[in-house]
Design a protein around this motif. Structure first.
Motif, short mmCIF file in Angstrom:
data_model
loop_
_atom_site.label_atom_id
_atom_site.label_comp_id
_atom_site.label_asym_id
_atom_site.label_seq_id
_atom_site.Cartn_x
_atom_site.Cartn_y
_atom_site.Cartn_z
N VAL A 18 0.85 -1.20 0.00
CA VAL A 18 0.00 0.00 0.00
C VAL A 18 0.88 1.24 0.00
CG1 VAL A 18 -1.92 1.20 1.11
CG2 VAL A 18 -1.66 -1.27 1.42
N SER A 34 -12.85 3.85 -5.29
CA SER A 34 -11.85 2.98 -5.91
C SER A 34 -12.29 2.48 -7.28
CB SER A 34 -11.60 1.78 -4.99
OG SER A 34 -10.81 0.79 -5.60
N ASP A 41 -11.69 -6.95 -4.47
CA ASP A 41 -11.35 -5.58 -4.06
C ASP A 41 -11.94 -5.26 -2.70
OD1 ASP A 41 -10.06 -5.13 -6.48
OD2 ASP A 41 -11.85 -4.34 -7.45
N LEU A 45 -9.00 -3.99 0.25
CA LEU A 45 -9.01 -2.61 0.73
C LEU A 45 -9.31 -2.51 2.22
CD1 LEU A 45 -8.76 0.39 0.28
CD2 LEU A 45 -11.11 0.43 -0.62
N MET A 146 -6.77 0.14 -7.12
CA MET A 146 -6.43 -1.26 -6.85
C MET A 146 -5.55 -1.73 -8.00
SD MET A 146 -8.14 -1.55 -4.06
CE MET A 146 -7.85 -3.30 -3.75
N MET A 167 -2.25 -1.34 -3.63
CA MET A 167 -3.22 -0.26 -3.53
C MET A 167 -2.47 1.06 -3.44
SD MET A 167 -5.58 -2.20 -0.77
CE MET A 167 -4.23 -3.36 -0.51
#
Length: 241
Positions: A18, A34, A41, A45, A146, A167
């Protein structure tokens, strides 16, 4: 559930990376907007974010029948997701109202502005729901990209591929300059486009200025037509006939 079971498994198996996580506020309501490449996803996240994330998910996920359908509905409820009616009109407005209340209560709300998963990896035009929520509540919008989740679980694949995903969290977007214009359709369109542009810059995806649902419908129609032609096509005769 997320912290006890899902997070350890995801972090060990998929080792998600991330960038920019510090841009998500430590408190107060915010929209996490997103791109949408895979059903997974909604797993990656929330695992990356220390605060709970409430998602607006397609209502069909909550109404499945049979063992698989009930298991899917249970998973979405346990993973802190809210059913989103996308049929339009009053039903969609009520669903957005639930999301708006979550934001006003100081929660993080995850939303996919494209409305559905990308059918081909491109980034599609954002629907107006995300703009309406931002304008009505005044909370910041955090664009998120993503990366690689479509390779983990492509559309139609049940079991995920084991590979690393990522991410990227962008700078918060402030739309307070549009205060009092929440019902203006031109302002809503401008806000939605600005959000999608921010996501595109983070993800590096090719942008398609049309709705993903429209492309999906066309692709489904083409596949059905091809199957119909294949069934009607007479078999080839052998040389001996």
């Amino acid at each position: 559930m997320k912290r006890l079971f899902i997070a350890p498994f995801v972090n060990i198996v998929f080792r998600p990376w991330v960038k920019g996580l510090e841009r998500i506020p430590a408190q107060g309501g915010a929209i996490l907007a997103s791109n949408h490449l895979s059903v997974s996803d909604s797993i990656f996240l929330p695992v990356a974010v220390s605060r709970p994330v409430v998602f607006l998910a397609k209502s069909d996920y909550f109404t499945g029948r049979g063992i698989k359908g009930r298991a899917t509905a249970l998973f979405f409820r346990l993973s802190n997701q809210l059913p989103m009616d996308r049929s339009g009109g009053t039903a969609s407005a009520n669903s957005l109202g639930v999301g708006a209340q979550a934001l006003l209560d100081g929660q993080l709300l995850g939303i996919y502005p494209e409305g559905t998963r990308s059918p081909d990896g491109r980034l599609y035009r954002g629907k107006l729901g995300v703009a309406k929520l931002a304008l009505e509540t005044g909370v910041p919008v955090i664009p998120i990209a993503m990366i690689g989740t479509d390779k983990v679980q492509p559309i139609g694949k049940r079991l995920p591929n084991i590979r690393r995903v990522g991410m990227i969290v962008g700078e918060p977007l402030d739309f307070s300059r549009y205060a009092g214009l929440a019902e203006d359709r031109f302002v809503q369109r401008s806000v939605a486009d600005e959000i999608m542009y921010a996501i595109m810059r983070l993800s590096g995806q090719e942008y398609a200025d049309t709705y993903a649902a429209t492309v999906k419908a066309r692709m489904d129609a083409e596949r059905q037509a091809a199957r119909h032609v294949s069934k009607r096509r007479p078999g080839r005769k052998s040389v001996s006939d």
